[in-house]
Structure formats: C-alpha cells, structure tokens
Design a protein around this motif. Sequence first.
Motif, PDB file in Angstrom:
ATOM      1  N   MET A  57       0.859  -1.174   0.000  1.00 16.03           N
ATOM      2  CA  MET A  57       0.000   0.000   0.000  1.00 16.03           C
ATOM      3  C   MET A  57       0.904   1.235   0.000  1.00 16.03           C
ATOM      4  SD  MET A  57      -2.679   1.254   2.925  1.00 16.03           S
ATOM      5  CE  MET A  57      -3.799  -0.102   2.725  1.00 16.03           C
ATOM      6  N   ASN A  58       0.723   2.075  -0.965  1.00 13.31           N
ATOM      7  CA  ASN A  58       1.538   3.284  -1.035  1.00 13.31           C
ATOM      8  C   ASN A  58       0.712   4.453  -0.506  1.00 13.31           C
ATOM      9  OD1 ASN A  58       3.583   5.034  -1.553  1.00 13.31           O
ATOM     10  ND2 ASN A  58       3.721   4.577  -3.739  1.00 13.31           N
ATOM     11  N   ASN A  59       1.400   5.441  -0.004  1.00 12.71           N
ATOM     12  CA  ASN A  59       0.659   6.570   0.547  1.00 12.71           C
ATOM     13  C   ASN A  59       1.338   7.863   0.169  1.00 12.71           C
ATOM     14  OD1 ASN A  59      -0.743   8.434   1.993  1.00 12.71           O
ATOM     15  ND2 ASN A  59      -0.900   7.177   3.805  1.00 12.71           N
ATOM     16  N   GLU A  60       0.559   8.769  -0.369  1.00  7.98           N
ATOM     17  CA  GLU A  60       1.099  10.056  -0.786  1.00  7.98           C
ATOM     18  C   GLU A  60       0.975  11.106   0.307  1.00  7.98           C
ATOM     19  OE1 GLU A  60       2.625   9.948  -3.694  1.00  7.98           O
ATOM     20  OE2 GLU A  60       1.904   7.887  -3.727  1.00  7.98           O
ATOM     21  N   ASN A  61       0.177  10.808   1.327  1.00 10.77           N
ATOM     22  CA  ASN A  61      -0.098  11.820   2.337  1.00 10.77           C
ATOM     23  C   ASN A  61       0.970  11.834   3.414  1.00 10.77           C
ATOM     24  OD1 ASN A  61      -2.390  12.396   0.953  1.00 10.77           O
ATOM     25  ND2 ASN A  61      -3.731  11.209   2.262  1.00 10.77           N
ATOM     26  N   GLU A  62       1.631  12.973   3.528  1.00 11.68           N
ATOM     27  CA  GLU A  62       2.606  13.164   4.593  1.00 11.68           C
ATOM     28  C   GLU A  62       2.240  14.438   5.315  1.00 11.68           C
ATOM     29  OE1 GLU A  62       6.671  13.239   3.405  1.00 11.68           O
ATOM     30  OE2 GLU A  62       6.685  11.138   2.800  1.00 11.68           O
ATOM     31  N   TYR A  63       2.335  14.394   6.618  1.00 10.56           N
ATOM     32  CA  TYR A  63       2.000  15.552   7.436  1.00 10.56           C
ATOM     33  C   TYR A  63       3.209  15.895   8.285  1.00 10.56           C
ATOM     34  CZ  TYR A  63      -2.601  13.974   6.021  1.00 10.56           C
ATOM     35  OH  TYR A  63      -3.680  13.568   5.283  1.00 10.56           O
ATOM     36  N   LYS A  64       3.550  17.167   8.342  1.00 12.63           N
ATOM     37  CA  LYS A  64       4.718  17.599   9.106  1.00 12.63           C
ATOM     38  C   LYS A  64       4.281  18.214  10.432  1.00 12.63           C
ATOM     39  CE  LYS A  64       7.873  17.235   5.682  1.00 12.63           C
ATOM     40  NZ  LYS A  64       8.681  16.049   5.599  1.00 12.63           N
ATOM     41  N   PHE A  65       5.041  17.913  11.467  1.00 10.96           N
ATOM     42  CA  PHE A  65       4.822  18.483  12.788  1.00 10.96           C
ATOM     43  C   PHE A  65       6.191  18.892  13.314  1.00 10.96           C
ATOM     44  CE2 PHE A  65       4.929  17.994  17.413  1.00 10.96           C
ATOM     45  CZ  PHE A  65       3.836  18.748  17.805  1.00 10.96           C
ATOM     46  N   THR A  66       6.327  20.149  13.693  1.00  9.90           N
ATOM     47  CA  THR A  66       7.601  20.606  14.238  1.00  9.90           C
ATOM     48  C   THR A  66       7.525  20.617  15.752  1.00  9.90           C
ATOM     49  OG1 THR A  66       8.012  21.952  12.283  1.00  9.90           O
ATOM     50  CG2 THR A  66       9.324  22.451  14.241  1.00  9.90           C
ATOM     51  N   SER A  67       8.450  19.886  16.359  1.00  6.56           N
ATOM     52  CA  SER A  67       8.552  19.820  17.814  1.00  6.56           C
ATOM     53  C   SER A  67       9.720  20.692  18.232  1.00  6.56           C
ATOM     54  CB  SER A  67       8.801  18.366  18.236  1.00  6.56           C
ATOM     55  OG  SER A  67       9.127  18.314  19.608  1.00  6.56           O
ATOM     56  N   HIS A  68       9.441  21.660  19.102  1.00  8.82           N
ATOM     57  CA  HIS A  68      10.491  22.580  19.545  1.00  8.82           C
ATOM     58  C   HIS A  68      11.135  22.137  20.854  1.00  8.82           C
ATOM     59  CE1 HIS A  68       9.555  25.315  16.322  1.00  8.82           C
ATOM     60  NE2 HIS A  68       8.282  25.117  16.592  1.00  8.82           N
ATOM     61  N   CYS A  69      10.548  21.086  21.496  1.00  7.44           N
ATOM     62  CA  CYS A  69      11.094  20.575  22.749  1.00  7.44           C
ATOM     63  C   CYS A  69      10.445  19.216  23.021  1.00  7.44           C
ATOM     64  CB  CYS A  69      10.807  21.542  23.901  1.00  7.44           C
ATOM     65  SG  CYS A  69       9.048  21.838  24.158  1.00  7.44           S
ATOM     66  N   ARG A  75      12.848  19.111  16.354  1.00  5.74           N
ATOM     67  CA  ARG A  75      12.681  17.918  15.520  1.00  5.74           C
ATOM     68  C   ARG A  75      11.542  18.196  14.549  1.00  5.74           C
ATOM     69  NH1 ARG A  75      16.511  17.380  18.354  1.00  5.74           N
ATOM     70  NH2 ARG A  75      16.981  15.704  19.822  1.00  5.74           N
ATOM     71  N   VAL A  76      11.675  17.686  13.334  1.00  7.69           N
ATOM     72  CA  VAL A  76      10.526  17.687  12.428  1.00  7.69           C
ATOM     73  C   VAL A  76      10.055  16.242  12.339  1.00  7.69           C
ATOM     74  CG1 VAL A  76       9.716  18.018  10.069  1.00  7.69           C
ATOM     75  CG2 VAL A  76      11.189  19.731  11.127  1.00  7.69           C
ATOM     76  N   LEU A  77       8.792  16.050  12.691  1.00 11.21           N
ATOM     77  CA  LEU A  77       8.193  14.726  12.622  1.00 11.21           C
ATOM     78  C   LEU A  77       7.326  14.672  11.381  1.00 11.21           C
ATOM     79  CD1 LEU A  77       9.099  15.083  15.578  1.00 11.21           C
ATOM     80  CD2 LEU A  77       7.081  13.816  16.266  1.00 11.21           C
ATOM     81  N   THR A  78       7.559  13.661  10.562  1.00  5.75           N
ATOM     82  CA  THR A  78       6.742  13.440   9.380  1.00  5.75           C
ATOM     83  C   THR A  78       5.824  12.271   9.677  1.00  5.75           C
ATOM     84  OG1 THR A  78       8.552  14.202   7.968  1.00  5.75           O
ATOM     85  CG2 THR A  78       6.780  12.977   6.901  1.00  5.75           C
ATOM     86  N   LEU A  79       4.521  12.537   9.648  1.00  3.90           N
ATOM     87  CA  LEU A  79       3.530  11.510   9.948  1.00  3.90           C
ATOM     88  C   LEU A  79       2.934  11.013   8.643  1.00  3.90           C
ATOM     89  CD1 LEU A  79       3.437  13.864  12.299  1.00  3.90           C
ATOM     90  CD2 LEU A  79       1.722  12.334  13.223  1.00  3.90           C
TER      91      LEU A  79
END
Length: 155
Positions: free
Chosen positions: A1-13, A136-140
């Motif tokens: 299963m491939n997925n094109e949807n990526e969501y970014k979340f920036t964690s500052h701490c 950190r940048v978290l890619t979900l």
Amino acid sequence: MNNENEYKFTSHCEDDTMELAQNIESEKFPNMVICLRGELGSGKTVFVKGFADSLGIEETITSPTFTLVKEYLNGEMPLYHMDVYRLEDGDDGSIGLTDYFNKKGVTIIEWSDIIKDSLPEERLEIKFKVIDEETRVLTLIPYGQAYEDLISAVL
C-alpha cells in the motif's frame, strides 16, 4: 500500500513531542500500530513516554533494546513497546513480533524500518528528523483510513 499523504509536525522541545503523542493516544483504537523511525536521540522514546503517560501507565518507559518487546498492561489499553534495532535481518516470524499486532492493544515500534516486510498494511509511520539540539521535524504518514482519520483529528 503506497501513501502520498505526509503531514509535518515541528517539535520545539520534548514537551511538544509528548503532547503530540498524547493527542494521538486520545484517538487510540485496538490493534493500532505506530512505527517510529529516526536516528538515536531523535525523540522516539520520548514519544512513547508521552503516549504511555496518556494511557495511564505509571511505569518508567525505557527503550526495550535488549528485550525487543516490553508489555505494559496496566493502562487503559495494553501497550506493546518494541525496539527492533538489534534485529539485523528483520523479523523472520520466529520471534512472534507480528502476533502483537492483533492483541487488541497499541503497538509502538522503534526502528520499524528494520522489520518493514513484517509490518501491517495499515499503520501510522512517524519519521523523526533532528534539526538542532531541541528541534525535531516529525513526518507523519498514515496508511489506511483509520490512520488518515486519526491524523485529521490531531493535526
């Protein structure tokens, strides 16, 4: 299963990372699988701590590097915390890691790319990228509708 949807979340701490984990925990469901990827010290275990705390688990969360799986059964739902870093050749099925995916709990796997061939089709992947000492940048990346809905609810 491939997925094109990526969501970014920036964690500052660390608190940001824990808060994201707590928000995801609030949308938990049985047999949920969360796959964490990122270099040493990027925040994977911090994420697990936040998730476990939100589940009501009072034990100290440490990375199960030598045991592969730690089971926490005293929260609202079982939590299976895996660290597969030491599995050089992935999971050939003999150690039963995939059994945990159907135990009605939440499975969180650190270094999940090592066992990518054993992962369930539907899952949430989170990649941790270190930007600097705190950031950190978290890619979900959600695989499957349940995980798409989860991301919509928390981001």
